[in-house]
Scaffold this motif. Structure first.
Motif, PDB file in Angstrom:
ATOM      1  N   LEU A   1     -13.012 -19.807  43.630  1.00  0.00           N
ATOM      2  CA  LEU A   1     -13.246 -18.512  42.978  1.00  0.00           C
ATOM      3  C   LEU A   1     -12.759 -17.370  43.868  1.00  0.00           C
ATOM      4  CD1 LEU A   1     -16.827 -18.928  41.454  1.00  0.00           C
ATOM      5  CD2 LEU A   1     -14.725 -18.481  40.189  1.00  0.00           C
TER       6      LEU A   1
ATOM      7  N   ARG B   1     -11.764 -14.406  41.512  1.00  0.00           N
ATOM      8  CA  ARG B   1     -12.519 -14.530  40.263  1.00  0.00           C
ATOM      9  C   ARG B   1     -14.008 -14.431  40.567  1.00  0.00           C
ATOM     10  NH1 ARG B   1      -8.921 -14.517  35.890  1.00  0.00           N
ATOM     11  NH2 ARG B   1      -7.173 -15.863  36.368  1.00  0.00           N
ATOM     12  N   THR B   2     -14.786 -14.117  39.558  1.00  0.00           N
ATOM     13  CA  THR B   2     -16.228 -13.983  39.716  1.00  0.00           C
ATOM     14  C   THR B   2     -16.951 -15.105  38.981  1.00  0.00           C
ATOM     15  OG1 THR B   2     -16.452 -12.652  37.714  1.00  0.00           O
ATOM     16  CG2 THR B   2     -16.014 -11.463  39.793  1.00  0.00           C
ATOM     17  N   GLN B   3     -18.235 -15.245  39.276  1.00  0.00           N
ATOM     18  CA  GLN B   3     -19.038 -16.204  38.530  1.00  0.00           C
ATOM     19  C   GLN B   3     -19.101 -15.799  37.061  1.00  0.00           C
ATOM     20  OE1 GLN B   3     -22.867 -17.204  40.157  1.00  0.00           O
ATOM     21  NE2 GLN B   3     -22.054 -17.436  42.218  1.00  0.00           N
ATOM     22  N   GLU B   4     -19.103 -14.518  36.791  1.00  0.00           N
ATOM     23  CA  GLU B   4     -19.105 -14.045  35.406  1.00  0.00           C
ATOM     24  C   GLU B   4     -17.865 -14.531  34.678  1.00  0.00           C
ATOM     25  OE1 GLU B   4     -19.638 -12.077  38.084  1.00  0.00           O
ATOM     26  OE2 GLU B   4     -21.682 -11.359  37.788  1.00  0.00           O
ATOM     27  N   TRP B   5     -16.709 -14.427  35.330  1.00  0.00           N
ATOM     28  CA  TRP B   5     -15.464 -14.898  34.731  1.00  0.00           C
ATOM     29  C   TRP B   5     -15.548 -16.406  34.475  1.00  0.00           C
ATOM     30  CZ3 TRP B   5     -12.162 -18.680  36.394  1.00  0.00           C
ATOM     31  CH2 TRP B   5     -10.984 -18.823  35.659  1.00  0.00           C
ATOM     32  N   LEU B   6     -16.050 -17.147  35.464  1.00  0.00           N
ATOM     33  CA  LEU B   6     -16.139 -18.595  35.332  1.00  0.00           C
ATOM     34  C   LEU B   6     -17.085 -18.986  34.198  1.00  0.00           C
ATOM     35  CD1 LEU B   6     -15.170 -21.299  36.457  1.00  0.00           C
ATOM     36  CD2 LEU B   6     -17.068 -21.210  38.087  1.00  0.00           C
TER      37      LEU B   6
ATOM     38  N   ILE C   1     -17.658 -17.309  31.454  1.00  0.00           N
ATOM     39  CA  ILE C   1     -16.942 -17.077  30.198  1.00  0.00           C
ATOM     40  C   ILE C   1     -15.873 -18.149  29.994  1.00  0.00           C
ATOM     41  CG2 ILE C   1     -15.353 -15.501  29.013  1.00  0.00           C
ATOM     42  CD1 ILE C   1     -16.965 -13.201  30.409  1.00  0.00           C
ATOM     43  N   ALA C   2     -15.124 -18.453  31.037  1.00  0.00           N
ATOM     44  CA  ALA C   2     -14.027 -19.420  30.939  1.00  0.00           C
ATOM     45  C   ALA C   2     -14.514 -20.832  30.621  1.00  0.00           C
ATOM     46  CB  ALA C   2     -13.212 -19.425  32.238  1.00  0.00           C
TER      47      ALA C   2
END
Length: 75
Positions: free
Chosen positions: A10, A15-20, A22-23
């Protein structure tokens, strides 16, 4: 440790945990518990595959620490 590999990936990808979350479709609260540094919640194989796919890394790379832990380290 798998958590450290995920956190490193990450960070390297900015990238953020928020992005992960969502992904992968894994709820952020659940993902945060699984990526906790000192007491992570268990992560199942399906979740590891989703995380690896989102981070564009081989799932086997995330499974290596689990394999080593179950077999122990030779001295």
């Amino acid at each position: 440790m798998t958590v450290e590999l995920i956190r490193d990936a990450l960070g390297a990808q900015r990238r953020t945990q928020e992005w992960l979350a969502i992904a992968t479709g894994i709820p952020l609260r659940t993902l945060s518990r699984k990526l906790h540094l000192t007491s992570p919640s268990p992560t199942n194989l399906e979740e590891l595959v989703l995380i690896a796919g989102a981070l564009d890394i081989e799932p086997a790379k995330l499974l290596e620490p689990l394999k080593e832990a179950s077999h122990g380290h030779p001295d």
